[in-house]
Design an enzyme around this catalytic site. Structure first.
Site, PDB file in Angstrom:
ATOM      1  N   LYS A 159       8.072   8.005  -1.977  1.00 41.44           N
ATOM      2  CA  LYS A 159       7.041   8.099  -3.030  1.00 41.44           C
ATOM      3  C   LYS A 159       5.662   8.093  -2.391  1.00 41.44           C
ATOM      4  O   LYS A 159       5.483   7.633  -1.262  1.00 41.44           O
ATOM      5  CB  LYS A 159       7.152   6.952  -4.024  1.00 41.44           C
TER       6      LYS A 159
ATOM      7  N   ASP B  95       9.389  -1.970  -5.996  1.00 40.48           N
ATOM      8  CA  ASP B  95       9.418  -0.500  -6.051  1.00 40.48           C
ATOM      9  C   ASP B  95      10.815   0.073  -6.318  1.00 40.48           C
ATOM     10  O   ASP B  95      10.956   1.275  -6.549  1.00 40.48           O
ATOM     11  CB  ASP B  95       8.957   0.095  -4.704  1.00 40.48           C
TER      12      ASP B  95
HETATM   13  P1  ATP Z   1       6.634   0.055   0.728  1.00 46.37           P
HETATM   14  O1  ATP Z   1       5.935   1.335   0.497  1.00 46.37           O
HETATM   15  O2  ATP Z   1       7.687  -0.259  -0.323  1.00 46.37           O
HETATM   16  O3  ATP Z   1       5.730  -1.109   1.039  1.00 46.37           O
HETATM   17  P2  ATP Z   1       7.126   0.806   3.425  1.00 46.37           P
HETATM   18  O4  ATP Z   1       7.366   2.279   3.404  1.00 46.37           O
HETATM   19  O5  ATP Z   1       5.753   0.371   3.798  1.00 46.37           O
HETATM   20  O6  ATP Z   1       7.538   0.232   2.015  1.00 46.37           O
HETATM   21  P3  ATP Z   1       9.637   0.399   4.705  1.00 46.37           P
HETATM   22  O7  ATP Z   1       9.791   1.692   5.423  1.00 46.37           O
HETATM   23  O8  ATP Z   1      10.429   0.208   3.490  1.00 46.37           O
HETATM   24  O9  ATP Z   1       8.098   0.110   4.401  1.00 46.37           O
HETATM   25  O10 ATP Z   1       9.944  -0.738   5.781  1.00 46.37           O
HETATM   26  C1  ATP Z   1       9.399  -2.013   5.724  1.00 46.37           C
HETATM   27  C2  ATP Z   1      10.222  -2.970   6.618  1.00 46.37           C
HETATM   28  O11 ATP Z   1      11.535  -3.087   6.092  1.00 46.37           O
HETATM   29  C3  ATP Z   1      10.356  -2.528   8.047  1.00 46.37           C
HETATM   30  O12 ATP Z   1       9.974  -3.617   8.848  1.00 46.37           O
HETATM   31  C4  ATP Z   1      11.827  -2.237   8.246  1.00 46.37           C
HETATM   32  O13 ATP Z   1      12.302  -2.668   9.500  1.00 46.37           O
HETATM   33  C5  ATP Z   1      12.510  -3.034   7.142  1.00 46.37           C
HETATM   34  N1  ATP Z   1      13.716  -2.362   6.600  1.00 46.37           N
HETATM   35  C6  ATP Z   1      14.854  -2.963   6.241  1.00 46.37           C
HETATM   36  N2  ATP Z   1      15.741  -2.078   5.786  1.00 46.37           N
HETATM   37  C7  ATP Z   1      15.157  -0.869   5.816  1.00 46.37           C
HETATM   38  C8  ATP Z   1      15.584   0.429   5.447  1.00 46.37           C
HETATM   39  N3  ATP Z   1      16.803   0.675   4.958  1.00 46.37           N
HETATM   40  N4  ATP Z   1      14.703   1.438   5.605  1.00 46.37           N
HETATM   41  C9  ATP Z   1      13.451   1.181   6.081  1.00 46.37           C
HETATM   42  N5  ATP Z   1      13.018  -0.017   6.458  1.00 46.37           N
HETATM   43  C10 ATP Z   1      13.853  -1.067   6.330  1.00 46.37           C
END
Ligand code: ATP
Length: 292
Positions: A10, A136
């Site tokens: 997203k 989310d």
């Molecule tokens: P958001 O936009 O919801 O804040 P994000 O895109 O900033 O999310 P993610 O990519 O979801 O962040 O990753 C955040 C943390 O979650 C990372 O430190 C990652 O190691 C951990 N994590 C655990 N499981 C997953 C997964 N299936 N995919 C991605 N990251 C994961």
């Protein structure tokens, strides 16, 4: 029995933070948009009853810390099954990027297991379960274009009347959402989005006005620390983006384009500078089952 799903990313077309609640969470108002950039999740039943996670990247933990694992365990406990699952994650959504990569994986696991474990839950049941994993997750299940309020879990669909091209560009580091919120001083927010206007422009298909009205209040925290965020935004605008802001808590920046050729040229230029650059499009649904 197995299933293959698209777990989509997203972007936030706007983010406003209205206040801090007693429990420490923030009261937000965000316009969320599903994009075509996605991970591929393959889920197979595991007759031993165990939940296992594998991935083609070492950037995420492949054990009980993985949100996909947590989603499977939650579903297993909720329906009280002794079934298990092998989950394979092909990561394409940059990690720690503000694109809800982890949340969308959780959304795909709930959707996939509901099918292969024949749980018979409705989309609303899955969304109620999803919020326990992250604010989310309900949005990632349903997807499309939505106003998200509360901590991001109160969703109101927005009727978008046209699609547009999106170039996303992530510099080579990640940002912790928790840290950004910790460093946000609400009294110091200088520019806020006019969320009603943002929604009106989306409903009218007025991409130009939408582009000009996109504001993310978290940008000022992340930008202060990482000047590259402003730099990418400038490059996007230089490459004829109609508008460009940071998504989530960053560091990913996206630009929106009406015209494919402009978007394609912008992608090529930005990719030569930042490897994790992708050209994608707005989408109208969240998790998509494409095999199984
Ligand atoms: P958001 O936009 O919801 O804040 P994000 O895109 O900033 O999310 P993610 O990519 O979801 O962040 O990753 C955040 C943390 O979650 C990372 O430190 C990652 O190691 C951990 N994590 C655990 N499981 C997953 C997964 N299936 N995919 C991605 N990251 C994961």
């Amino acid at each position: 029995m197995g299933i293959k799903l698209k777990s989509k990313a997203k972007i936030n077309l706007s983010i406003d933070v209205l206040g801090k609640m007693e429990d420490g969470y923030h009261n937000v108002e965000m316009v969320m948009q599903t994009i075509g950039l996605h991970d591929i999740l393959t889920i197979e039943e595991n007759l031993s009853g165990e939940i296992t996670i594998k991935s083609d990247t070492s950037n995420i933990p492949c054990d009980e810390r993985n949100i996909a694992y947590k989603a499977a365990r939650l579903m297993k406990e909720f329906i009280g099954t002794d079934r298990g699952a092998h989950i394979y994650i092909q990561k394409r959504i940059p990690v720690g990027a503000g694109m809800a990569g982890g949340s969308s994986n959780a959304a795909a696991v709930l959707t996939g297991l509901n099918r292969i474990w024949k749980a018979g839950l409705s989309e609303n049941d899955l969304m109620d379960m999803g919020v326990k994993l992250g604010a989310d997750v309900p949005f990632c299940i349903k997807g499309g274009t939505m106003l998200a309020q509360g901590i991001g879990e109160k969703l109101t669909p927005i009727k978008k009347s046209c699609d547009f091209w999106v170039v996303v560009c992530k510099p080579n580091f990640s940002i912790s959402t928790v840290e950004v919120y910790k460093n946000l001083d609400i009294s110091e927010i200088s520019e806020r989005p006019d969320t009603n206007k943002v929604i009106e422009y989306i409903e009218n298909g007025d991409i130009k006005s939408l582009a000009g009205s996109m504001v993310n209040v978290l940008e000022q925290v992340s930008e202060k620390r990482y000047s590259v965020i402003s730099h990418i935004k400038e490059k996007m605008m230089h490459q004829k983006a109609l508008g460009s802001i940071m998504t989530g808590s960053g560091p990913t920046v996206f630009g929106i384009f009406k015209n494919f050729d402009d978007a394609h040229k912008a992608e090529a230029k930005l990719k030569s500078l930042w490897d994790q650059t992708y050209l994608t499009k707005t989408e109208d649904e969240g998790v998509e089952v494409y095999e199984g």
